[in-house]
Scaffold this motif. Structure first.
Motif, PDB file in Angstrom:
ATOM      1  N   LEU A 123      -6.399   3.391   3.394  1.00 58.36           N
ATOM      2  CA  LEU A 123      -6.449   2.202   2.532  1.00 58.36           C
ATOM      3  C   LEU A 123      -6.564   0.917   3.344  1.00 58.36           C
ATOM      4  O   LEU A 123      -7.306   0.006   2.962  1.00 58.36           O
ATOM      5  N   LEU A 124      -5.861   0.828   4.452  1.00 55.73           N
ATOM      6  CA  LEU A 124      -5.955  -0.363   5.307  1.00 55.73           C
ATOM      7  C   LEU A 124      -7.363  -0.536   5.864  1.00 55.73           C
ATOM      8  O   LEU A 124      -7.868  -1.652   5.970  1.00 55.73           O
ATOM      9  N   GLU A 125      -7.988   0.572   6.217  1.00 57.34           N
ATOM     10  CA  GLU A 125      -9.346   0.532   6.773  1.00 57.34           C
ATOM     11  C   GLU A 125     -10.414   0.431   5.687  1.00 57.34           C
ATOM     12  O   GLU A 125     -11.596   0.333   5.991  1.00 57.34           O
ATOM     13  N   ARG A 126      -9.974   0.479   4.408  1.00 55.67           N
ATOM     14  CA  ARG A 126     -10.883   0.373   3.266  1.00 55.67           C
ATOM     15  C   ARG A 126     -11.984   1.433   3.327  1.00 55.67           C
ATOM     16  O   ARG A 126     -13.140   1.180   3.030  1.00 55.67           O
ATOM     17  N   ARG A 127     -11.580   2.643   3.732  1.00 58.84           N
ATOM     18  CA  ARG A 127     -12.533   3.754   3.786  1.00 58.84           C
ATOM     19  C   ARG A 127     -12.761   4.324   2.394  1.00 58.84           C
ATOM     20  O   ARG A 127     -11.904   4.225   1.529  1.00 58.84           O
ATOM     21  N   LEU A 179       0.831  -1.207   0.000  1.00 58.24           N
ATOM     22  CA  LEU A 179       0.000   0.000   0.000  1.00 58.24           C
ATOM     23  C   LEU A 179       0.867   1.259   0.000  1.00 58.24           C
ATOM     24  O   LEU A 179       0.594   2.208  -0.735  1.00 58.24           O
ATOM     25  N   GLN A 180       1.925   1.247   0.810  1.00 57.41           N
ATOM     26  CA  GLN A 180       2.807   2.414   0.865  1.00 57.41           C
ATOM     27  C   GLN A 180       3.497   2.644  -0.476  1.00 57.41           C
ATOM     28  O   GLN A 180       3.696   3.796  -0.881  1.00 57.41           O
ATOM     29  N   ASP A 228     -12.892  -2.318 -10.466  1.00 54.20           N
ATOM     30  CA  ASP A 228     -12.703  -3.441  -9.548  1.00 54.20           C
ATOM     31  C   ASP A 228     -11.362  -3.311  -8.824  1.00 54.20           C
ATOM     32  O   ASP A 228     -10.342  -3.083  -9.458  1.00 54.20           O
ATOM     33  N   TYR A 229     -11.408  -3.452  -7.497  1.00 58.04           N
ATOM     34  CA  TYR A 229     -10.174  -3.402  -6.692  1.00 58.04           C
ATOM     35  C   TYR A 229     -10.033  -4.678  -5.920  1.00 58.04           C
ATOM     36  O   TYR A 229     -10.913  -5.294  -5.499  1.00 58.04           O
ATOM     37  N   CYS A 280     -10.126   5.428  -3.819  1.00 55.63           N
ATOM     38  CA  CYS A 280     -11.005   5.960  -2.783  1.00 55.63           C
ATOM     39  C   CYS A 280     -11.911   7.025  -3.394  1.00 55.63           C
ATOM     40  O   CYS A 280     -11.489   7.770  -4.274  1.00 55.63           O
ATOM     41  N   CYS A 281     -13.132   7.070  -2.902  1.00 53.55           N
ATOM     42  CA  CYS A 281     -14.113   8.020  -3.435  1.00 53.55           C
ATOM     43  C   CYS A 281     -14.732   8.841  -2.309  1.00 53.55           C
ATOM     44  O   CYS A 281     -15.922   8.729  -2.026  1.00 53.55           O
TER      45      CYS A 281
END
Length: 161
Positions: free
Chosen positions: A84-88, A15-16, A160-161, A48-49
């Motif tokens: 991103l880790l929290e999928r917000r 992610l980083q 799609d992610y 992210c949106c």
């Protein structure tokens, strides 16, 4: 236990790396800063949106005490990694988008007119800016028929992610 920790560390590293790559695209001076106006684009490029209000809150979290107009990478990376880790701020699912268009299509025609789209997107909810509206029209409206065949448009919008 060690395997789970290694998997978690690998996820954070991945992610980083993605955050770093996206940030660097807009770091035109190669000085680990980007223009504050580019942050929304970077965040959206990472899947992210956030709403404009949520984006404003994210900016407040990483801005300097005395705003400079630039965001520093060292402040952006931990905040964005956590998001991103929290999928917000995940994008809306395709079936939900489809149903939203169907609600707007009261006569069940399978499309909205360009005028209907503009009305809904600029007068309801969190209104689109002129620039956002022009971008949406260029992507959504069939130029020959002046309509939005929304089933096709929804398929095109979904990532799609």
């Amino acid at each position: 236990m060690a395997e789970e920790r290694e998997a978690a560390e690998a996820l954070v590293t991945d992610l980083q790396k993605k955050v770093t790559e996206s940030f660097e695209v807009f770091d035109h001076e190669n000085n680990k800063t980007v223009d504050v106006r580019e942050i929304g684009t970077i965040i959206r490029s990472l899947g992210c949106c956030p709403t404009e209000g949520e984006l404003h809150d994210m900016l407040a979290e990483v801005e300097e005490e005395e705003p400079t107009g630039f965001i520093r990478f060292e402040k952006f990376l931990p905040m964005m990694t956590k998001v991103l880790l929290e999928r917000r701020y995940r994008p809306i699912a395709e079936d939900v988008l489809q149903r939203a268009f169907e609600v707007l299509d009261e006569k069940k025609k399978g499309f909205l007119t360009k005028e209907e789209l503009i009305k809904y997107m600029t007068e309801e909810g969190e209104p689109f800016t002129q620039e956002e509206m022009e971008e949406m029209i260029s992507a959504a409206v069939d130029p020959d028929k002046n309509i939005v065949p929304y089933k096709d448009y929804v398929s095109m919008m979904v990532v799609d992610y």
